[in-house]
Design a protein around this motif. Structure first.
Motif, short mmCIF file in Angstrom:
data_model
loop_
_atom_site.label_atom_id
_atom_site.label_comp_id
_atom_site.label_asym_id
_atom_site.label_seq_id
_atom_site.Cartn_x
_atom_site.Cartn_y
_atom_site.Cartn_z
N ILE A 1 13.06 4.08 9.89
CA ILE A 1 12.41 4.40 8.63
C ILE A 1 11.38 5.51 8.86
O ILE A 1 10.96 5.75 10.00
N HIS A 2 10.97 6.13 7.78
CA HIS A 2 9.83 7.06 7.81
C HIS A 2 8.64 6.30 7.26
O HIS A 2 8.55 6.03 6.07
N ALA B 1 10.22 -5.99 7.34
CA ALA B 1 11.32 -6.71 7.97
C ALA B 1 12.04 -7.59 6.96
O ALA B 1 11.42 -8.16 6.07
N MET B 2 13.35 -7.70 7.13
CA MET B 2 14.22 -8.54 6.30
C MET B 2 14.65 -9.74 7.12
O MET B 2 15.24 -9.59 8.20
N ASP C 1 0.79 -1.24 0.00
CA ASP C 1 0.00 0.00 0.00
C ASP C 1 0.82 1.28 0.00
O ASP C 1 0.28 2.38 0.07
N GLY C 2 2.14 1.16 -0.06
CA GLY C 2 3.00 2.34 -0.09
C GLY C 2 3.47 2.82 1.26
O GLY C 2 4.22 3.80 1.34
N SER C 3 3.08 2.15 2.34
CA SER C 3 3.48 2.60 3.67
C SER C 3 4.93 2.26 4.00
O SER C 3 5.54 2.86 4.89
N HIS C 4 5.50 1.29 3.27
CA HIS C 4 6.89 0.91 3.48
C HIS C 4 7.72 1.38 2.28
O HIS C 4 7.71 0.74 1.23
N PRO C 5 8.43 2.49 2.40
CA PRO C 5 9.17 3.06 1.27
C PRO C 5 10.29 2.14 0.79
O PRO C 5 11.09 1.63 1.60
N VAL C 6 10.37 1.93 -0.51
CA VAL C 6 11.35 0.98 -1.06
C VAL C 6 12.79 1.48 -0.90
O VAL C 6 13.73 0.67 -0.96
N GLU C 7 12.98 2.78 -0.68
CA GLU C 7 14.35 3.28 -0.57
C GLU C 7 15.10 2.75 0.64
O GLU C 7 16.32 2.90 0.75
N TYR C 8 14.40 2.11 1.58
CA TYR C 8 15.07 1.54 2.75
C TYR C 8 15.51 0.10 2.53
O TYR C 8 16.23 -0.47 3.36
N VAL C 9 15.09 -0.51 1.44
CA VAL C 9 15.35 -1.94 1.23
C VAL C 9 16.85 -2.23 1.16
O VAL C 9 17.35 -3.17 1.80
N ALA C 10 17.58 -1.44 0.37
CA ALA C 10 19.01 -1.69 0.24
C ALA C 10 19.72 -1.53 1.58
O ALA C 10 20.64 -2.30 1.91
N GLN C 11 19.32 -0.55 2.36
CA GLN C 11 19.92 -0.34 3.68
C GLN C 11 19.65 -1.53 4.59
O GLN C 11 20.53 -1.97 5.34
N MET C 12 18.43 -2.04 4.56
CA MET C 12 18.09 -3.18 5.39
C MET C 12 18.89 -4.42 5.01
O MET C 12 19.39 -5.15 5.87
#
Length: 241
Positions: A204-205, A162-163, A93-104
């Motif tokens: 995250i935001h 979560a990863m 739904d867009g609540s988890h921004p994809v820009e954090y995936v690489a950091q995780m």
């Protein structure tokens, strides 16, 4: 990525995720027979992104809607069975921004953590600015309540972003998880902490969903309130035996 009636949100989220410069990244959409055609949209995405020598999108069609937890369990098990080294759970739904995936992922690789949580409540984390004071307070109280009951030491135990390392997923025995709703997030993290896996939280935001309405019902809220006590009781009984 579990979906139910996310036909409008899914394409935007999928395209943003697949655009990340992460070799080997694949998207598994788990659709619970959405009446709005989300499953068909997911198949269209698969047709667009998959080639004869590379699969980037797969779709798991479930014939019943029996809760977010069951959808996550089915998807995470399938991802590991298909050879994933890390499994990311995130909403459509867009609540988890994809820009954090690489950091995780980078955090998981650098620390060897079994789980990396995209956390709203560690230093630097933020809730959606659209949320009112009452909603923010309720969310913080819910996390504090669960953490106090289960004593996990985590700041955002209810997080759905979560990863997971593949061996951690396997150790969780997802077929035996009792939670069918949002409390799946809590149960799985509690199990990981009890099993001794390192759990790391990165800030995250958290965003407001882009289109549609939340699927948090009264029944789901009641399950989420009662389950921590059941898990604590079961853990105490297991220690006695």
């Amino acid at each position: 990525m579990p979906t139910y009636n996310e036909a409008e949100n899914l394409p935007r989220m999928a395209e943003a995720l697949l655009a990340l410069p992460l070799p080997g990244l694949r998207l598994l959409v788990v659709d619970d027979n959405s009446p709005d055609g989300t499953g068909e949209v997911a198949e269209e995405l698969a047709a667009r992104h998959n080639t004869a020598d590379r699969t980037r999108v797969t779709v798991l069609h479930r014939t019943v809607k029996d809760g977010l937890g069951r959808a996550y369990a089915a998807g995470m098990d399938q991802a590991v069975a298909e050879g994933a080294r890390y499994v990311l759970q995130m909403d459509a739904d867009g609540s988890h921004p994809v820009e954090y995936v690489a950091q995780m992922l980078g955090t998981a690789l650098a620390t060897g953590a079994g789980v990396v949580i995209g956390s709203r409540y560690v230093a630097g984390g933020r809730l959606a600015e659209e949320w009112g004071a009452h909603r923010k307070l309720l969310s913080r109280w819910a996390n504090g309540y669960v953490s106090a009951v289960l004593r996990t030491g985590l700041r955002d135990v209810t997080a759905g972003f979560a990863m997971w390392r593949a061996d951690t997923v396997t150790a969780m025995r997802l077929s035996q998880v009792r939670s069918s709703g949002y409390s799946f997030q809590v149960e799985l993290k509690f199990q990981a902490v009890r099993a001794g896996y390192t759990v790391v939280e990165v800030p995250i935001h958290f965003e407001e969903r882009q289109i549609g309405m939340s699927k948090m019902t009264l029944a789901v809220q009641l399950e989420s309130a009662l389950l921590p006590w059941r898990m604590r009781w079961d853990a105490a009984r297991a220690r006695r035996h």
